[in-house]
Scaffold this motif. Structure first.
Motif, PDB file in Angstrom:
ATOM      1  N   ASP A  40      33.082  14.745  66.177  1.00 57.18           N
ATOM      2  CA  ASP A  40      31.941  14.850  67.084  1.00 57.18           C
ATOM      3  C   ASP A  40      30.866  15.818  66.577  1.00 57.18           C
ATOM      4  O   ASP A  40      29.885  16.078  67.258  1.00 57.18           O
ATOM      5  CB  ASP A  40      32.395  15.252  68.483  1.00 57.18           C
ATOM      6  N   GLY A  41      31.086  16.375  65.378  1.00 52.49           N
ATOM      7  CA  GLY A  41      30.116  17.299  64.797  1.00 52.49           C
ATOM      8  C   GLY A  41      30.355  18.755  65.134  1.00 52.49           C
ATOM      9  O   GLY A  41      29.673  19.637  64.604  1.00 52.49           O
ATOM     10  N   LYS A  42      31.314  19.030  65.980  1.00 53.33           N
ATOM     11  CA  LYS A  42      31.631  20.424  66.315  1.00 53.33           C
ATOM     12  C   LYS A  42      32.202  21.106  65.074  1.00 53.33           C
ATOM     13  O   LYS A  42      33.063  20.557  64.392  1.00 53.33           O
ATOM     14  CB  LYS A  42      32.647  20.482  67.454  1.00 53.33           C
ATOM     15  N   ARG A  60      32.079  10.131  57.018  1.00 56.32           N
ATOM     16  CA  ARG A  60      31.399  11.065  57.919  1.00 56.32           C
ATOM     17  C   ARG A  60      30.657  10.299  59.007  1.00 56.32           C
ATOM     18  O   ARG A  60      29.892   9.373  58.727  1.00 56.32           O
ATOM     19  CB  ARG A  60      30.434  11.955  57.136  1.00 56.32           C
ATOM     20  N   THR A  61      30.902  10.710  60.228  1.00 55.94           N
ATOM     21  CA  THR A  61      30.210  10.116  61.375  1.00 55.94           C
ATOM     22  C   THR A  61      28.773  10.632  61.397  1.00 55.94           C
ATOM     23  O   THR A  61      28.457  11.646  60.750  1.00 55.94           O
ATOM     24  CB  THR A  61      30.898  10.518  62.689  1.00 55.94           C
ATOM     25  N   PRO A  62      27.885   9.971  62.149  1.00 53.20           N
ATOM     26  CA  PRO A  62      26.527  10.516  62.269  1.00 53.20           C
ATOM     27  C   PRO A  62      26.533  11.972  62.739  1.00 53.20           C
ATOM     28  O   PRO A  62      25.754  12.789  62.244  1.00 53.20           O
ATOM     29  CB  PRO A  62      25.865   9.586  63.287  1.00 53.20           C
ATOM     30  N   ALA A  63      27.426  12.316  63.649  1.00 52.05           N
ATOM     31  CA  ALA A  63      27.501  13.698  64.137  1.00 52.05           C
ATOM     32  C   ALA A  63      27.984  14.635  63.031  1.00 52.05           C
ATOM     33  O   ALA A  63      27.489  15.763  62.897  1.00 52.05           O
ATOM     34  CB  ALA A  63      28.425  13.785  65.347  1.00 52.05           C
ATOM     35  N   GLN A  64      28.930  14.190  62.226  1.00 58.41           N
ATOM     36  CA  GLN A  64      29.400  15.015  61.111  1.00 58.41           C
ATOM     37  C   GLN A  64      28.311  15.192  60.058  1.00 58.41           C
ATOM     38  O   GLN A  64      28.145  16.280  59.511  1.00 58.41           O
ATOM     39  CB  GLN A  64      30.645  14.403  60.461  1.00 58.41           C
TER      40      GLN A  64
END
Length: 153
Positions: free
Chosen positions: A52-54, A102-106
């Motif tokens: 989730d990018g955290k 990698r996700t967009p948030a990552q």
């Protein structure tokens, strides 16, 4: 204490979409070999970037340009005493082949992390684990990615 020379980017080498917790990292790295771990005294990364990018801190450091003994992580043999290591959850497809997952948030979080790090420590070289070891990790070309986000070293 040694001068900080590298920020090494890693992947957890886990399948796309599978979250990895701080407890997972600690178990993988700190558990005895007989229990399926690596038997290390310290985890391999300073921070982890979740799906989730955290960004979660795994090993405290004092955010200066030195690597104190208590800040050393086990991310890349021969480089640990002069490096900080950051990992993203993922790096493999469902068949466990290396892949940039990698996700967009990552992507957004990693870009912010790396740009902030580079702003604070412009003399520190940012590299992929695969640039110092015979590994696919982090499953993307770090130098090409850095240029794409405006970082030229």
């Amino acid at each position: 204490m040694a001068r900080l020379k590298y920020l090494v980017l890693h992947c957890t080498a886990t399948p796309e979409g599978r979250e990895v917790t701080a407890a997972d990292i600690r178990r993988m790295h700190l558990s005895p070999v007989s229990a399926g771990g690596r038997g290390w005294k310290q985890v391999g990364y300073t921070d982890i970037i979740h799906l989730d990018g955290k960004v979660e801190r795994l090993v405290d450091n004092n955010e200066d340009a030195n690597v104190d003994p208590w800040e050393i992580t086990n991310g890349a043999r021969g480089y640990n005493s002069v490096s900080r290591h950051v990992v993203y959850a993922g790096g493999c497809d469902s068949s466990m082949n290396p892949r940039d997952t990698r996700t967009p948030a990552q992507l957004k979080a990693m870009e912010a992390y790396v740009k902030d790090f580079h702003r604070r420590f412009p003399e520190v070289r940012i590299i992929g684990h695969n640039e110092v070891a015979a590994k696919a990790c982090p499953s993307f070309d770090v130098q090409k990615w850095l240029r794409s986000i405006g970082i030229y070293q």
